[in-house]
Design an enzyme around this catalytic site. Structure first.
Site, PDB file in Angstrom:
ATOM      1  N   HIS A  46      11.762  -9.545  33.128  1.00  0.00           N
ATOM      2  CA  HIS A  46      11.228 -10.883  33.392  1.00  0.00           C
ATOM      3  C   HIS A  46       9.847 -11.070  32.776  1.00  0.00           C
ATOM      4  CE1 HIS A  46      14.245 -10.354  36.675  1.00  0.00           C
ATOM      5  NE2 HIS A  46      14.622 -11.497  36.139  1.00  0.00           N
ATOM      6  N   GLU A  55      28.029  -9.624  26.613  1.00  0.00           N
ATOM      7  CA  GLU A  55      28.211 -10.916  27.293  1.00  0.00           C
ATOM      8  C   GLU A  55      27.931 -12.143  26.417  1.00  0.00           C
ATOM      9  OE1 GLU A  55      26.489 -11.044  31.268  1.00  0.00           O
ATOM     10  OE2 GLU A  55      26.896  -8.926  31.593  1.00  0.00           O
ATOM     11  N   ARG A 103      13.128 -25.620  35.502  1.00  0.00           N
ATOM     12  CA  ARG A 103      14.406 -24.919  35.458  1.00  0.00           C
ATOM     13  C   ARG A 103      15.416 -25.545  36.417  1.00  0.00           C
ATOM     14  NH1 ARG A 103      15.400 -19.601  33.237  1.00  0.00           N
ATOM     15  NH2 ARG A 103      17.158 -19.492  34.647  1.00  0.00           N
ATOM     16  N   LYS A 115      12.008 -17.960  47.298  1.00  0.00           N
ATOM     17  CA  LYS A 115      12.995 -18.967  47.664  1.00  0.00           C
ATOM     18  C   LYS A 115      12.588 -19.772  48.887  1.00  0.00           C
ATOM     19  CE  LYS A 115      16.795 -17.318  45.284  1.00  0.00           C
ATOM     20  NZ  LYS A 115      17.968 -17.998  44.830  1.00  0.00           N
ATOM     21  N   GLY A 160      24.014  -5.386  31.255  1.00  0.00           N
ATOM     22  CA  GLY A 160      25.188  -6.133  30.794  1.00  0.00           C
ATOM     23  C   GLY A 160      24.918  -7.062  29.633  1.00  0.00           C
ATOM     24  N   SER A 161      24.023  -8.033  29.821  1.00  0.00           N
ATOM     25  CA  SER A 161      23.837  -9.004  28.742  1.00  0.00           C
ATOM     26  C   SER A 161      22.803  -8.501  27.742  1.00  0.00           C
ATOM     27  CB  SER A 161      23.414 -10.359  29.304  1.00  0.00           C
ATOM     28  OG  SER A 161      22.204 -10.240  29.995  1.00  0.00           O
TER      29      SER A 161
END
Ligand code: GLN
Ligand code: ZN
Length: 758
Positions: free
Chosen positions: A688, A478, A509, A106, A426-427
């Site tokens: 990833h 989800e 992105r 970042k 979750g997803s």
């Protein structure tokens, strides 16, 4: 006369033209020429939009990332790529996104990611200015009043990483002559001003880095151009004196986040130096209060005269391009906003007011005043019942009934899970079919009942798949969520959504952050019916899945009329009600994702404590109102917790699932050293990457984890949500994960069910 300029403009395009051109080029459906031509068109458009400025940035455009561009300009291409195609566009994209791509991280405290420069003992720099010089030529032929923008040498070194034992700072001596050469080349092209960005100036500077800044600008001062040294993203504080005394022709300061720097700065600023004040917020989407800004600026303008320049606080890279495209936004909310183009207009108005008097822009100032007043008083913004509910919140609201050890026993006997319980984050894969259904519903091509039936079918097949795989704690998958923040935002009051408000995150992105404009309230339960349905399909526990308050805050554009902490508390209370509703509806395990908690850390360490205090408190308010028997999970993506471990522990989640597979479990050291008391699910499948780990690799990872954490407190799960992957990958990976758990349970026969051991 006050001058105006800009530090950088969004490169992605008002219609994300760059994204689509890049993706077509990568898929080899278009040639390089087409991509180059899109680049030229975007630059021309951006320059045209900025043509009212006295100086326009050139060199801020990039096909992927401006830090990577800088590496290429300085001839610093990692050795593993040099052999191939030299400094071609092909090599550039290899470094950006190829198999052996550079690391991405970042850019300061933004959501923009840059490619980390690599340094080693063998690093040497050679100037390749041709691409920049070509863009300057391009700008000149279009009549642009050109100000090239460079990333400064010291920040460039500070952002990089050494791949061996060498120190980045040792490269300064080798780097400065290349910058010197570059400045000469710019001067030869007739350039007067060059903007050099050193945002490092708003961070805690170690003495050697402060010294490096001095050395750098004393070395570059002989260059035949005027340097505008730009700092942004915060306040200079103790670096004020250093910044004021660097021998440059001008200094740009972030006067939004660092307004308090300006008075002390004015007192030490040497005569003749230009001061550029970044008075328009380049990080948020609100209109500037122009009258208030002028009240503050007018005396400064009198004092500085020609030496005052005005600009946005930082590059406009971090805001969307054009508010005029937003025809669906509520008109009142629309009237409070300014995107990149509108911010440049505000700049014009301010400059004109200073140069010709406020009466010269009376209409604009009046309109701006009306918008400010409407926002200040609007009932859309201020909801007394939210303020009352927060004021009435019990001081124990963030504290569980019993300590973890007590809760864990109750949870174990209720849930009756085996040792090494398996679960996911979750997803599950977002298939084209799921996206098609959501899109059709959004466009009102199908009705609610059809949509709900389609989503229920997805949930059912997801539950079935997980049962077949033999997972212990299931999720609903989800399917109904486009995005973990947008989904909840859409169901809360106080959020608005743009249609085209895209901001570059990395490469092609983009993200479209929601806009939090008002007091947050949850009009009704959000996830309860989906969860009830999912649980009705299976005997195994289905984990409820929510996004936590800190992540909702950090991934949105937030209001600037109250502290972030207050907004976060409102989010916490709204989501707490969802947690309690889920519990009431029979959900025994609830996960509250705080993917973005760590990335909200302020740039300055002195502010960490205060941020963490309110952020952790918000999580606790959200999570900890439940009964002992209800198990709270949380999930975090970047798991470098060494420096914030006490705060992670204070969250007091029963289970935390984290991202550890890439680091080979090294990140668990922090948990061990801290004697982290609760349960942990260290990720064993790096979602990833397209590479599939087998059971042997996962077993090795868990055995490694067991050196840090007692096995009774270990869970087995992937690193993050499976949304970006395909079922063809997820199925074998999760099968291997379940196998791993089974064989580990067998190899540790002395321990039986968790209920007996926890
Ligand atoms: N529950 C979310 C998911 O599984 C978490 C995503 C994230 O951590 N970024 O997609
Ligand atoms: Zn994650």
């Amino acid at each position: 006369m006050v001058k105006t300029h800009n530090l950088g403009f969004p490169r992605i395009g008002a219609n994300r033209e760059l994204k689509f051109a890049l993706e077509a080029y990568w898929k080899q459906t278009t040639p390089e020429d087409a991509l180059q031509s899109t680049g030229r068109q975007l630059r021309a458009q951006n320059w045209q939009w900025q043509n009212t400025l006295d100086l326009t940035p050139v060199g801020d455009f990039s096909f992927y990332d401006h830090v990577l561009d800088t590496s290429f300009m300085l001839g610093n291409i990692p050795a593993r790529f040099q052999a191939q195609h030299g400094a071609s566009l092909e090599t550039y994209f290899e470094v950006a996104r190829g198999r052996a791509a550079g690391q991405m991280t970042k850019w300061f405290d933004t959501n923009y990611h840059y490619i980390v420069p690599e340094f080693s003992q063998n690093t040497h720099f050679t100037l390749n200015a041709a691409p920049l010089l070509a863009q300057i030529e391009e700008a000149k032929t279009q009549g642009v009043r050109t100000k090239p923008v460079l990333l400064g040498p010291v920040t460039y070194l500070a952002l990089g990483k050494s791949t061996d034992t060498s120190q980045a700072l040792d490269l300064l001596d080798a780097l400065l002559p290349v910058y010197g050469e570059l400045l000469n080349a710019l001067a030869a092209q007739g350039i007067e001003w060059v903007q050099i960005d050193e945002p490092l100036l708003v961070t805690d500077l170690a003495p050697e880095w402060a010294h490096a800044l001095s050395i750098a600008y004393h070395t570059l001062k002989s260059a035949p151009v005027k340097i505008l040294l730009a700092s942004y993203f915060g306040s200079l504080q103790e670096n004020t004196y250093l910044a004021a005394n660097l021998p440059v022709a001008g200094l740009h300061i972030d006067a939004v986040r660092g307004r308090q720097d300006i008075t002390p700065l004015l007192n030490v600023l040497p005569p003749h130096r230009v001061l550029s004040l970044g008075v328009i917020d380049g990080r948020n989407i609100w209109k500037t209060d122009l009258n208030e800004t002028l009240d503050w600026l007018e005396p400064i303008a009198q004092r500085l005269n020609n030496r005052l320049w005005l600009a946005p606080s930082c590059s406009l890279l971090h805001v969307p391009v054009d508010l005029n495209k937003e025809t669906q936004l509520d008109p009142e909310i629309h009237s409070w906003l300014a995107f990149a183009k509108q911010k440049l207009h505000e700049l014009q108005v301010l400059a004109k007011a200073l140069n010709e008097g406020r009466q010269a822009v009376a209409t604009e100032l009046n309109n701006n005043q009306v918008a400010s007043a409407s926002r200040l008083r609007s009932t859309r913004v201020h909801n007394p019942s939210v303020k009352l509910a927060l004021a009435n919140l019990n001081t124990n609201a963030g504290t569980r009934q019993s300590p973890y050890a007590v809760r864990a026993k109750k949870q174990a006997s209720r849930l009756n899970l085996p040792l090494f319980p398996t679960t996911t984050i979750g997803s599950f894969p977002q298939t084209p079919e799921i996206r098609r259904q959501r899109k059709a519903f959004r466009k009102q091509e199908i009705d609610v009942a059809t949509y709900e039936a389609a989503m229920q079918a997805e949930i059912a097949s997801c539950i079935q798949a997980q049962e077949a795989l033999g997972l212990d704690v299931l999720v609903h998958g989800e399917a109904e969520r486009n995005d973990m923040v947008e989904y909840f935002g859409e169901h809360l009051e106080g959020f608005a959504f743009s249609q085209f408000g895209w901001v570059q995150s990395y490469g092609s992105r983009c993200v479209k952050p929601p806009i939090i404009y008002g007091d947050i309230q949850r009009p009704k339960a959000i996830t309860v019916e989906w969860m009830r349905y999912a649980q009705s399909l299976t005997q195994r526990p289905v984990k409820g899945m929510l996004t936590g308050p800190v992540t909702l805050l950090n991934w949105s554009f937030v209001r600037n009329d109250q502290p972030r902490a207050t907004t976060c508390r409102q989010l916490a209370l709204a989501m707490r009600n969802e947690v309690l509703d889920l519990e009431r509806a029979g959900t025994h395990i609830i996960q509250i994702d705080e993917a973005a908690l760590r990335e909200g850390l302020p740039l300055r360490k002195a502010q960490w404590q205060s941020y963490l205090n309110w952020a952790i408190e918000a999580f606790r308010i959200c999570a900890n109102g439940v009964q002992d028997e209800t198990q709270i999970h949380t999930h975090m993506c970047y798991s470098e917790f060494n420096d914030i471990m006490p705060f992670i522990a204070q969250m007091d989640a029963d289970v935390i699932t984290i991202e550890t597979s890439r680091s080979n479990m090294k990140l668990l050291e922090a948990f061990k050293d801290f004697h982290y008391p609760n349960e942990i699910g260290p990720g064993v499948y790096d979602i990833h990457s397209p590479t599939l780990p087998d059971a042997a690799q996962m077993t090795a990872l868990i055995e490694k984890a067991a050196q840090y954490i007692p096995v009774e407190r270990l869970w087995i799960n992937p690193d993050c949500g499976l949304k970006p992957r395909q079922w063809a990958e997820v199925n074998p990976a999760l099968r291997a994960m379940v196998q791993t758990a089974q064989s580990l349970r067998e190899s540790i026969p002395q321990r039986q069910a968790r209920s007996a051991t926890v």
